[in-house]
Scaffold this active site. Structure first.
Site, PDB file in Angstrom:
ATOM      1  N   ASP A 272       0.820  -1.080  -0.141  1.00  0.00           N
ATOM      2  CA  ASP A 272      -0.171   0.100  -0.128  1.00  0.00           C
ATOM      3  C   ASP A 272       1.058   1.172  -0.034  1.00  0.00           C
ATOM      4  OD1 ASP A 272       0.838  -0.714   2.567  1.00  0.00           O
ATOM      5  OD2 ASP A 272      -0.815   0.483   3.373  1.00  0.00           O
TER       6      ASP A 272
ATOM      7  N   HIS B 153      10.034  -0.623   8.658  1.00  0.00           N
ATOM      8  CA  HIS B 153       8.965  -1.391   8.828  1.00  0.00           C
ATOM      9  C   HIS B 153       9.069  -2.705   7.806  1.00  0.00           C
ATOM     10  CE1 HIS B 153       7.350   0.227  12.587  1.00  0.00           C
ATOM     11  NE2 HIS B 153       7.219   1.561  11.764  1.00  0.00           N
TER      12      HIS B 153
END
Length: 321
Positions: A11, A242
């Site tokens: 995303d 991340h």
């Protein structure tokens, strides 16, 4: 050297861009394509970003657009204060020249896994609706995928969107619970390790100096991302790696230490999005399924310097010349 076939569900997202570029350039990874979902931005923006990032990197790979909202939960506002209104630090890149493939993300995931049985690492770094839909379309993918590696969740570390929940899982907890309930080889790369992987401003300056294709963009986007972490007082002069940590696990799992257990996700209420792992350690109580759930892995230790080095190496190697 054998290469890991990777399908990346994303995303984009600034940290997603880091993961995409790493997957493209790391020598032992063969990136087959991207699937997109809502999360950091709308699915429409995520798809545009995915196409644009591939074009910037000189890569001609398929992109399949997927989920636009959670399965059941009301959607959350997009975190433009973290990733910018465009998802990429408000750099507002030119529109992509290519279009996504006509198949949706779930169909593309099923197609690729079934075409390469036992070979694909399905890496998911956003909310997990596309994976849940793929499971619904073809349950047999659980036996045909090599592994599922997802950036999301947390076991012992505090959450980053609530005291107990990580943002990707919180965004679509029902989809996440279906993914954890599936009997496929799954590794969770959550906040327990990604909050230890700090990528400094100096690192991005070095990438810019050694990567004429994407280095300037990556430094600008990372500066926006780092500014958020400094305002939030969550990190010093850097940002958390991340999503790139999930790619790093595929590339070099020895950088991580894992525990095993069955995982469930709290679907609603004050603890919505919490990932709960049942761990068994003694011979008297061996690891077993929990309420019929399979045993998965969760990363709990990481060589943070090793992940940063892997990222830097991928962003400055011969792929970009």
């Amino acid at each position: 050297m054998s290469r890991h076939k990777v399908l990346l569900d994303t995303d984009p997202g600034i940290d997603d861009a880091m993961a995409i570029f790493t997957a493209l350039a790391y020598p032992a990874i063969e990136l087959l394509g991207l699937t997109t979902t809502f999360g950091n931005v709308s699915v429409e923006q995520a798809t545009k970003n995915a196409l644009t990032l591939l074009e910037m990197a000189g890569a001609d790979l398929p992109v399949a657009s997927g989920m636009a909202r959670p399965l059941q939960k009301a959607p959350e506002p997009y975190p433009d204060f973290i990733h910018g209104a465009d998802g990429l630090g408000n750099v507002y890149l030119p529109a992509p020249k290519k279009l996504p493939v006509k198949r949706d993300a779930a169909a593309f995931i099923v197609e690729q896994i079934m075409a390469h049985p036992g070979e694909i690492s399905l890496v998911a770094v956003g909310p997990l609706g596309n994976l849940a839909k793929a499971l619904e379309r073809e349950p047999a993918i659980t036996r045909q995928v090599k592994q599922v590696v997802l950036m999301g969740g947390t076991i012992a570390e505090g959450g980053n969107i609530s005291p107990v929940a990580e943002a990707n899982i919180y965004a679509d907890p029902h989809a996440a619970d279906q993914v954890f309930a599936a009997d496929w080889p799954l590794v969770m790369v959550g906040l327990d390790v990604t909050h230890q992987v700090l990528l400094s401003r100096q690192l991005f300056a070095q990438i810019r100096a050694n990567n004429s294709k994407v280095g300037e963009f990556m430094q600008q986007a990372a500066a926006f991302y780092t500014d958020f972490y400094q305002r939030a007082r969550e990190a010093d002069d850097g940002c958390f790696g991340h999503d790139v940590s999930a790619i790093a696990y595929v590339a070099d799992p020895d950088l991580f230490g894992t525990v095993e257990g069955a995982i469930c996700v709290v679907p609603d209420g004050i603890a919505v999005g919490q990932t709960i792992m049942r761990r068994n350690h003694s011979r008297e109580y061996p690891l077993k399924a929990w309420d019929g759930r399979p045993v998965h892995k969760a990363c709990m230790q990481v060589d943070s310097a090793g992940v940063a080095e892997l990222f830097y190496g991928a962003l400055t190697n011969g792929y970009w010349r």
